[in-house]
Design an enzyme around this catalytic site. Sequence first.
Site, short mmCIF file in Angstrom:
data_model
loop_
_atom_site.label_atom_id
_atom_site.label_comp_id
_atom_site.label_asym_id
_atom_site.label_seq_id
_atom_site.Cartn_x
_atom_site.Cartn_y
_atom_site.Cartn_z
N HIS A 308 9.47 29.43 -1.48
CA HIS A 308 10.67 28.69 -0.74
C HIS A 308 10.22 28.38 0.68
O HIS A 308 9.40 29.10 1.28
CB HIS A 308 11.78 29.61 -0.79
CG HIS A 308 13.12 29.03 -0.47
ND1 HIS A 308 13.68 28.64 0.52
CD2 HIS A 308 14.08 28.33 -1.43
CE1 HIS A 308 14.66 27.98 0.45
NE2 HIS A 308 14.86 27.67 -0.74
N ASP A 366 15.98 29.52 -8.87
CA ASP A 366 15.58 29.02 -10.06
C ASP A 366 14.76 29.85 -10.90
O ASP A 366 14.76 29.65 -12.27
CB ASP A 366 14.72 27.92 -9.92
CG ASP A 366 15.50 26.60 -9.01
OD1 ASP A 366 14.95 26.40 -8.21
OD2 ASP A 366 16.64 26.28 -9.44
C1 SDX Z 1 14.91 25.12 -4.51
O1 SDX Z 1 15.04 23.95 0.34
C2 SDX Z 1 15.96 24.59 -0.23
O2 SDX Z 1 16.71 25.43 -0.05
C3 SDX Z 1 15.83 24.61 -1.98
C4 SDX Z 1 16.62 25.35 -2.71
C5 SDX Z 1 18.17 24.95 -2.61
O3 SDX Z 1 18.91 25.92 -3.15
O4 SDX Z 1 18.38 23.77 -2.50
O5 SDX Z 1 16.52 26.57 -2.60
C6 SDX Z 1 16.56 25.22 -4.35
O6 SDX Z 1 14.49 23.95 -4.48
C7 SDX Z 1 14.31 26.45 -4.47
C8 SDX Z 1 12.51 26.14 -4.84
C9 SDX Z 1 12.37 25.60 -6.14
N1 SDX Z 1 11.02 25.21 -6.50
C10 SDX Z 1 9.95 26.06 -7.11
O7 SDX Z 1 10.31 26.97 -7.53
C11 SDX Z 1 8.72 25.23 -7.40
C12 SDX Z 1 7.47 26.26 -7.03
N2 SDX Z 1 7.69 26.58 -5.79
C13 SDX Z 1 6.61 25.82 -4.81
O8 SDX Z 1 6.35 24.45 -5.12
C14 SDX Z 1 7.12 25.90 -3.32
O9 SDX Z 1 7.12 27.10 -2.93
C15 SDX Z 1 8.22 25.19 -2.54
C16 SDX Z 1 8.19 23.73 -3.07
C17 SDX Z 1 9.58 25.75 -3.04
C18 SDX Z 1 8.04 25.39 -1.21
O10 SDX Z 1 6.92 24.73 -0.70
P1 SDX Z 1 6.64 24.71 1.01
O11 SDX Z 1 7.47 25.55 1.59
O12 SDX Z 1 6.05 23.61 1.29
O13 SDX Z 1 5.25 25.92 0.93
P2 SDX Z 1 3.83 25.49 0.62
O14 SDX Z 1 3.99 24.37 -0.53
O15 SDX Z 1 3.15 25.06 1.95
O16 SDX Z 1 3.21 26.62 0.13
C19 SDX Z 1 2.85 27.50 0.84
C20 SDX Z 1 1.63 28.20 0.39
C21 SDX Z 1 0.60 27.17 -0.31
O17 SDX Z 1 -0.58 27.87 -0.26
P3 SDX Z 1 -1.57 27.43 0.99
O18 SDX Z 1 -1.67 25.86 1.18
O19 SDX Z 1 -1.06 28.05 2.28
O20 SDX Z 1 -3.00 28.18 0.83
O21 SDX Z 1 2.06 28.89 -0.86
C22 SDX Z 1 1.25 28.32 -1.91
C23 SDX Z 1 1.00 26.97 -1.71
O22 SDX Z 1 -0.07 26.57 -2.73
N3 SDX Z 1 2.63 28.39 -2.84
C24 SDX Z 1 2.53 28.75 -4.44
C25 SDX Z 1 3.72 28.49 -4.72
N4 SDX Z 1 4.48 28.10 -4.02
C26 SDX Z 1 3.86 28.04 -2.61
N5 SDX Z 1 1.41 29.17 -4.90
C27 SDX Z 1 1.74 29.30 -6.46
N6 SDX Z 1 2.91 29.36 -6.80
C28 SDX Z 1 4.08 28.75 -6.04
N7 SDX Z 1 5.14 28.82 -6.74
#
Ligand code: SDX
Length: 431
Positions: A308, A366
């Site tokens: 998140h 989720d």
């Molecule tokens: C919702 O914003 C809100 O409040 C949203 C929400 C709401 O109520 O409105 O809470 C609802 O959207 C919840 C999130 C649902 N999405 C998912 O579950 C999809 C999987 N999650 C990721 O796509 C990700 O965690 C996000 C999109 C939720 C957050 O992404 P960020 O904040 O941009 O973080 P990032 O992509 O920069 O990740 C940081 C690191 C990265 O690695 P590095 O580049 O630092 O090496 O963590 C890794 C990412 O690769 N990472 C993951 C991961 N999520 C982040 N690695 C593996 N699996 C994951 N799920």
Amino acid sequence: MTDTARTAKLTIDGKTLDLPIHSPSVGPDVLDIRKLYAQAGVFTYDPGFTSTASCDSTITYIDGDMGELLYRGYSIDDLADKSNFVEVCYLLLNGELPTKDELEEFTERVTRHTMVHEQMLHFFRGFRRDAHPMAIICGVMGAMSSFYHDSTDITDPVQREIASIRMIAKIPTITAMAFKYSVGQPFMYPLNDLDYASNFLQMCFAVPAEPYVVNPILSKAMDRIFTLHADHEQNASTSTVRLAGSSGANPFACIAAGIACLWGPAHGGANEACLSMLREIGTVDRIPEFVARAKDKSDPFRLMGFGHRVYKNFDPRATVMKESADEVLSLMGIKNNPTLQVAKELERIALEDEYFIEKKLYPNVDFYSGIILDAMGFPTSMFTPIFALSRTVGWIAQWREMITDPGLKIGRPRQLYQGHTRRDFVGLDKR
Ligand code: SDX
């Protein structure tokens, strides 16, 4: 926003600026850069807005490190446990919990607006029968502005109020109709003697051929899911609603824009993607393979339902949802649900894994919601529409806060331009 009289000094090319610092009632201070471009001729650069406050708000507060979520100061745990969704709608819209009379009056107003204009049924018939329900609710919500011309003037508080009531009241009806259309069953009309969640379940699962009795445990779980998803400060879809609203677009168009943004798998579409992922994993012994893929930078795969932007601790909604999952599954007599077993083992493994610990990736809202919705009989295509149904009140509350802000300006970010500088046109014969 309280002016602390504190400033931050910024020196650019020998010129020093004093940038005001504002303090919130709780959370991080903000650096006010509104005069930066005028004074220094530079922009700030923050793709994805990881460090940018787009507005000031009094509606919802998230402490990502503590794993805390407050609606108007009340914790999500208290509201999920002691309140109900219609009362939470009143709280989000008006800032205070309602008195008994206020709640009765508000509930009655919502109940009286649950039917959609009969001509709207033609919209549904225009979609292919295999259309995704999100496509349908996004289209129908936008089309609402073509029916309710008496509530599109955003400068009129009376029209803003009736538009809000109409959307909160009709989004369950529209969502249930999208579901019925996708399964080829007749639409069921709302019943005014049912509460909000029970009404939604009967519009989804009742058929004209026989009586339908709502299971009170399921309607309580449904109501709790609505509450858990109701608002979440300036997430992507709420920011979309605010940006659309800042141009003066009508409220139905703004909420349709929020629905469109929520659909993405990185946002509200994650609940559908998460259950599909859990089913693809299938058995506990395949979890390490998927965890390895999630850690592999060359593999775009991510564990859906994990991570998140704000929560760097447990998402408090996931904790409540996990309790509900156990309740609903045991009620449904689903003992060793393989998907739930995979989910719980995946959570355990991921939370012990160095990669997830270092990146502070925890289950989010989720992760468990899909398991409950699946056990309740919803297809995965209905998971994000139910999220949109729940979030409609949050989007409306945030839109109203923005629209009534005397300092409202149209949102218009700038950019770091990396393209060509001016160059002469080259005629076709010379290319
Ligand atoms: C919702 O914003 C809100 O409040 C949203 C929400 C709401 O109520 O409105 O809470 C609802 O959207 C919840 C999130 C649902 N999405 C998912 O579950 C999809 C999987 N999650 C990721 O796509 C990700 O965690 C996000 C999109 C939720 C957050 O992404 P960020 O904040 O941009 O973080 P990032 O992509 O920069 O990740 C940081 C690191 C990265 O690695 P590095 O580049 O630092 O090496 O963590 C890794 C990412 O690769 N990472 C993951 C991961 N999520 C982040 N690695 C593996 N699996 C994951 N799920």
